[in-house]
Design a protein around this motif. Sequence first.
Motif, PDB file in Angstrom:
ATOM      1  N   ALA A 101      34.488 -32.042  56.072  1.00 24.19           N
ATOM      2  CA  ALA A 101      33.947 -30.686  55.930  1.00 24.19           C
ATOM      3  C   ALA A 101      33.092 -30.582  54.684  1.00 24.19           C
ATOM      4  N   ALA A 102      33.558 -31.193  53.593  1.00 30.13           N
ATOM      5  CA  ALA A 102      32.798 -31.153  52.343  1.00 30.13           C
ATOM      6  C   ALA A 102      31.434 -31.811  52.518  1.00 30.13           C
ATOM      7  N   LEU A 103      31.399 -32.937  53.242  1.00 33.40           N
ATOM      8  CA  LEU A 103      30.134 -33.644  53.469  1.00 33.40           C
ATOM      9  C   LEU A 103      29.128 -32.755  54.179  1.00 33.40           C
TER      10      LEU A 103
ATOM     11  N   VAL B  78      36.086 -47.047  34.440  1.00 34.30           N
ATOM     12  CA  VAL B  78      35.318 -46.877  35.685  1.00 34.30           C
ATOM     13  C   VAL B  78      36.053 -45.976  36.675  1.00 34.30           C
ATOM     14  N   PRO B  79      37.346 -46.208  36.969  1.00 37.42           N
ATOM     15  CA  PRO B  79      38.064 -45.252  37.837  1.00 37.42           C
ATOM     16  C   PRO B  79      38.027 -43.824  37.290  1.00 37.42           C
ATOM     17  N   ASN B  80      38.027 -43.703  35.955  1.00 34.59           N
ATOM     18  CA  ASN B  80      38.022 -42.379  35.357  1.00 34.59           C
ATOM     19  C   ASN B  80      36.747 -41.611  35.678  1.00 34.59           C
ATOM     20  N   LEU B  81      35.634 -42.324  35.879  1.00 32.81           N
ATOM     21  CA  LEU B  81      34.385 -41.665  36.278  1.00 32.81           C
ATOM     22  C   LEU B  81      34.537 -40.962  37.615  1.00 32.81           C
ATOM     23  N   PHE B  82      35.492 -41.415  38.416  1.00 37.04           N
ATOM     24  CA  PHE B  82      35.755 -40.812  39.719  1.00 37.04           C
ATOM     25  C   PHE B  82      37.072 -40.021  39.697  1.00 37.04           C
TER      26      PHE B  82
ATOM     27  N   ILE C  75      43.228 -34.706  54.147  1.00 29.38           N
ATOM     28  CA  ILE C  75      42.112 -35.186  53.324  1.00 29.38           C
ATOM     29  C   ILE C  75      40.933 -35.685  54.168  1.00 29.38           C
ATOM     30  N   PRO C  76      41.148 -36.455  55.252  1.00 30.54           N
ATOM     31  CA  PRO C  76      39.993 -36.898  56.042  1.00 30.54           C
ATOM     32  C   PRO C  76      39.135 -35.755  56.581  1.00 30.54           C
TER      33      PRO C  76
ATOM     34  N   PRO D 242      34.501 -33.479  47.344  1.00 33.51           N
ATOM     35  CA  PRO D 242      35.608 -34.432  47.217  1.00 33.51           C
ATOM     36  C   PRO D 242      36.039 -34.532  45.758  1.00 33.51           C
ATOM     37  N   TRP D 243      37.324 -34.630  45.515  1.00 33.35           N
ATOM     38  CA  TRP D 243      37.824 -34.631  44.128  1.00 33.35           C
ATOM     39  C   TRP D 243      37.372 -35.867  43.350  1.00 33.35           C
ATOM     40  N   VAL D 244      36.887 -36.893  44.053  1.00 34.42           N
ATOM     41  CA  VAL D 244      36.419 -38.097  43.372  1.00 34.42           C
ATOM     42  C   VAL D 244      34.942 -38.024  42.982  1.00 34.42           C
ATOM     43  N   THR D 245      34.303 -36.881  43.201  1.00 37.31           N
ATOM     44  CA  THR D 245      32.896 -36.740  42.818  1.00 37.31           C
ATOM     45  C   THR D 245      32.769 -36.826  41.298  1.00 37.31           C
TER      46      THR D 245
END
Length: 437
Positions: free
Chosen positions: A41-43, A330-334, A35-36, A384-387
Amino acid sequence: MNGDNKFVEGISRVSGKIGSNKFILAIRDAFADTIPITITAALFLLINNVLLIPKTGILRNMPGHQIITNVGIQAYNGTFGILALSITFLIAARLAKSYGSRDGVTEGIVALASYVSLVPNTVKVLTLSGKSYSASGVLTQDYSSASGMLVAILTGIFATMIMTRLQKAKHLKIHMPDSVPPAVGNSFSSLFPAMITITIFAAIEGILNTTTGMNVSEIIIRVLQVPLVTGFQSLPGILFYVLLSTFVFTLGIHGADVFGSIAGPILLASLQQNIDAIHAGSAAPNIVTQPFLDAFVYMGGGGTLISLVIALLIFSKRPDEKAIVKLGGVPNLFNISEPLMFGLPIVFNITYAIPFCIAPLISTVVAYAATAFGWMHATYILIPWVTPPVLSGYLATGGDIRASIVQIVIIAINVALYIPFVLVSNHQYQTKMNQEK
């Protein structure tokens, strides 16, 4: 009713066994370990393919933009560009521990050496004059990046199985004096098993190349990977996968963990093909990639759960649901859905389990059709999956605002789907309250 319970228990038992399989666990944990570097890479993919894109990037004319572009390319080469190599080592290390290895490092190194021994290291270059040259000792991203993922996974598994089996053979061990440091002694103890394992994989490549003119990567890709990728690119194929991975969520089993090990390499390979095509100035060949699912299907987590959150905020009259939504909203937004999954709950709750399984299918159909008909660009950026939703579609498609609009449409459709079930939940709660009075 008793039959239904047995069915649920049977499905739970089978899915639980799949999720606890040592090979599935090794693959899942190996991907988690990366993941790191995948987020890094995604960034840089986002910077180079959104902010610095030549015609539309908002930073395209910024002084020093070429330096930033080159930094991004190098960072990509050192992260996503070596993903297959990383996965080979990590799967072997994880799997070796399940076989009783102390740390799995030796087995990881041997598996990595076996993988490099298995793939071609000669590249043919055709010049403009028509002359052909060969460069040896070269490892290209065709084999080091996500494109070689399936070969990497198979090598990590089989090299470790061979290595650990040979390590148990007493006559293959070299016993060193007690005065030798343990690290050195362990290395020599694994010497012959390592030599044999690497030789096996090198021999496979040498024999195949000599007799067929093909390498093992090409054979596996032709026989296995291409049909799988094609299956995932068809609408029925991806719908089946989405339904299966979503359904097990309702049984309390994390679908992404159970089936992600199978789908991940295929979806990443599809993404790699899209990246290569875009960089070459061609159209992206694949609709379904990992960011396609992350951006359009799993908004708010499994079940396109962000739509349920909106429906609950507007229509729910239950104080318990309101409280859970305040905590988990709020966590659900991510795209973090666990507070809602186990708080509402979704798990083993037929009222919400039905739309929970249907919503991702609707999301898949809408996003698939929008891409197929050219209403938005195909996904080619690993996000990132949290986007958060709406932003994720824009970024995953390289800055196509139409993708965000498609996400909003999907969310709205699924809110309408969830509303009747929220009303049913209200009725159930009211009935229970009346009975208690």
